[in-house]
Design a protein around this motif. Structure first.
Motif, short mmCIF file in Angstrom:
data_model
loop_
_atom_site.label_atom_id
_atom_site.label_comp_id
_atom_site.label_asym_id
_atom_site.label_seq_id
_atom_site.Cartn_x
_atom_site.Cartn_y
_atom_site.Cartn_z
N MET A 160 0.56 -0.84 -0.44
CA MET A 160 -0.12 0.13 0.12
C MET A 160 0.71 1.67 -0.06
SD MET A 160 -3.11 1.41 2.89
CE MET A 160 -3.67 0.06 2.84
N ASN A 161 0.68 2.53 -1.02
CA ASN A 161 1.14 3.52 -1.02
C ASN A 161 0.90 4.30 -0.44
OD1 ASN A 161 2.73 5.29 -1.37
ND2 ASN A 161 2.31 5.53 -3.89
N ALA A 162 0.40 5.15 1.08
CA ALA A 162 -0.35 6.18 1.34
C ALA A 162 0.19 7.21 1.48
CB ALA A 162 0.11 5.64 2.37
N ARG A 163 0.36 8.47 1.89
CA ARG A 163 1.34 10.11 1.78
C ARG A 163 -0.30 11.00 3.04
NH1 ARG A 163 -0.31 14.06 -1.28
NH2 ARG A 163 -1.30 14.02 -2.73
N LEU A 164 0.61 11.78 3.29
CA LEU A 164 -0.39 12.77 4.25
C LEU A 164 -0.60 13.74 3.45
CD1 LEU A 164 -1.26 12.91 7.24
CD2 LEU A 164 1.39 14.06 7.63
N GLU A 165 -1.67 13.99 3.02
CA GLU A 165 -2.35 15.09 2.90
C GLU A 165 -1.78 16.37 3.47
OE1 GLU A 165 -5.61 17.17 0.08
OE2 GLU A 165 -6.10 15.84 2.02
N HIS A 166 -2.46 16.24 4.52
CA HIS A 166 -2.67 17.56 5.57
C HIS A 166 -3.01 17.05 6.78
CE1 HIS A 166 -7.26 16.95 5.12
NE2 HIS A 166 -7.84 17.83 6.49
N VAL A 167 -3.10 18.36 7.93
CA VAL A 167 -3.52 18.16 9.03
C VAL A 167 -4.43 19.51 9.38
CG1 VAL A 167 -2.63 18.28 11.44
CG2 VAL A 167 -0.99 16.66 9.31
N ASN A 168 -5.07 19.64 9.85
CA ASN A 168 -5.63 20.22 10.74
C ASN A 168 -5.99 20.90 11.85
OD1 ASN A 168 -8.50 21.80 11.25
ND2 ASN A 168 -9.55 21.25 9.16
N ILE A 169 -5.64 21.90 12.37
CA ILE A 169 -5.31 22.29 13.65
C ILE A 169 -5.92 24.22 13.96
CG2 ILE A 169 -3.02 21.01 14.09
CD1 ILE A 169 -1.54 23.89 13.18
N THR A 170 -6.47 24.29 14.96
CA THR A 170 -6.54 25.37 15.06
C THR A 170 -5.52 26.36 15.80
OG1 THR A 170 -9.22 24.43 16.25
CG2 THR A 170 -8.57 26.58 16.87
N VAL A 171 -6.21 27.43 15.09
CA VAL A 171 -5.31 28.64 15.47
C VAL A 171 -5.73 30.13 15.94
CG1 VAL A 171 -3.08 27.50 14.50
CG2 VAL A 171 -4.57 28.92 13.19
N PRO A 172 -5.10 30.76 16.45
CA PRO A 172 -5.82 32.07 17.33
C PRO A 172 -6.69 32.93 15.67
CG PRO A 172 -4.09 31.78 18.65
CD PRO A 172 -3.83 30.79 17.25
N ASP A 173 -5.51 32.99 14.33
CA ASP A 173 -5.59 33.97 13.34
C ASP A 173 -4.91 32.64 12.12
OD1 ASP A 173 -6.03 35.39 10.97
OD2 ASP A 173 -4.84 37.52 12.89
N ALA A 174 -5.72 32.26 11.47
CA ALA A 174 -5.57 31.20 10.73
C ALA A 174 -4.65 32.00 9.34
CB ALA A 174 -6.65 30.57 10.33
N ARG A 175 -5.33 33.29 9.18
CA ARG A 175 -4.91 33.62 8.17
C ARG A 175 -3.43 34.16 8.10
NH1 ARG A 175 -5.07 36.08 2.45
NH2 ARG A 175 -3.33 36.57 2.26
N ALA A 176 -3.33 34.87 9.81
CA ALA A 176 -2.11 35.65 10.31
C ALA A 176 -0.84 34.42 10.38
CB ALA A 176 -1.99 36.40 11.66
N THR A 177 -1.41 32.71 10.25
CA THR A 177 -0.28 31.94 11.28
C THR A 177 0.49 31.41 9.55
OG1 THR A 177 -1.26 31.13 12.85
CG2 THR A 177 -0.15 29.27 11.25
N ALA A 178 -0.90 31.32 8.67
CA ALA A 178 -0.37 31.31 6.88
C ALA A 178 0.51 31.72 6.31
CB ALA A 178 -1.40 31.16 6.12
N ASP A 179 0.23 33.68 6.65
CA ASP A 179 1.48 34.35 6.05
C ASP A 179 2.77 34.10 6.92
OD1 ASP A 179 -0.55 35.57 4.80
OD2 ASP A 179 -0.69 37.18 6.39
N PHE A 180 2.75 33.49 8.05
CA PHE A 180 3.75 33.56 8.51
C PHE A 180 4.27 33.00 7.86
CE2 PHE A 180 5.80 30.45 12.33
CZ PHE A 180 7.06 31.34 12.10
N LEU A 181 3.91 31.49 7.88
CA LEU A 181 4.30 29.76 7.21
C LEU A 181 4.83 30.64 6.07
CD1 LEU A 181 1.90 26.84 9.05
CD2 LEU A 181 4.37 27.78 9.21
N SER A 182 4.47 31.22 4.84
CA SER A 182 4.61 31.88 3.30
C SER A 182 5.70 32.58 3.69
CB SER A 182 2.99 32.69 3.21
OG SER A 182 2.29 31.75 2.59
N ARG A 183 5.97 33.29 4.79
CA ARG A 183 6.96 34.04 4.79
C ARG A 183 8.94 33.14 5.08
NH1 ARG A 183 4.17 37.12 7.46
NH2 ARG A 183 4.78 37.14 9.25
N LEU A 184 8.24 32.38 5.91
CA LEU A 184 9.45 31.63 5.95
C LEU A 184 9.40 30.58 5.59
CD1 LEU A 184 11.39 31.01 8.74
CD2 LEU A 184 9.65 29.26 9.83
N LEU A 185 8.68 29.43 4.69
CA LEU A 185 9.16 28.73 3.63
C LEU A 185 8.91 28.42 2.90
CD1 LEU A 185 7.11 26.37 6.56
CD2 LEU A 185 9.45 26.75 6.11
N GLY A 186 8.25 29.77 1.89
CA GLY A 186 7.82 30.23 0.93
C GLY A 186 6.61 29.74 -0.39
#
Length: 126
Positions: A1-27
């Motif tokens: 069987m070939n399986a891979r992780l697609e996503h993890v869903n987590i609760t954060v105080p401000d989803a957009r702020a966390t997404a912007d942070f990760l985008s800046r940091l990791l591209g």
């Protein structure tokens, strides 16, 4: 069987702020964002293969429980990077302390607490 992780869903105080942070940091880029469960807001941030689904409920989020002591609790998110030293420089430039540096098979790693109460592990196998 070939399986891979697609996503993890987590609760954060401000989803957009966390997404912007990760985008800046990791591209990473925002794959989708919009209204979601229980009048909350979600942002999917990552690359073509996988992403973090960041969820912010309508009501303010409760404080995070201590890590490593709660059933089904999120302890940290591990992210593979090509250049560990460059990422650590970027993390520190954002004023964030790094800790738990280690070098053991299969790779080098360090950790930091993000601005969203999530602990991140950066690891490199190169």
């Amino acid at each position: 069987m070939n399986a891979r992780l697609e996503h993890v869903n987590i609760t954060v105080p401000d989803a957009r702020a966390t997404a912007d942070f990760l985008s800046r940091l990791l591209g990473w880029h925002i794959r989708w964002e919009g209204a979601s469960l229980n009048n909350g807001y979600s942002v999917h941030v990552g690359n073509a293969d996988s992403y973090l689904a960041l969820y912010t409920p309508k009501a303010p989020v409760a404080e995070a429980h201590p890590r490593y002591g709660n059933a089904a609790g999120l302890n940290h998110v591990g992210i593979v990077v090509e250049d560990l030293d460059a990422i650590e420089t970027r993390v520190r430039a954002l004023g964030i302390e790094t800790f738990n540096h280690a070098d053991y098979e299969p790779g080098r790693r360090f950790y930091f607490d993000g601005p969203d109460a999530v602990e991140y592990e950066m690891v490199s196998f190169g």
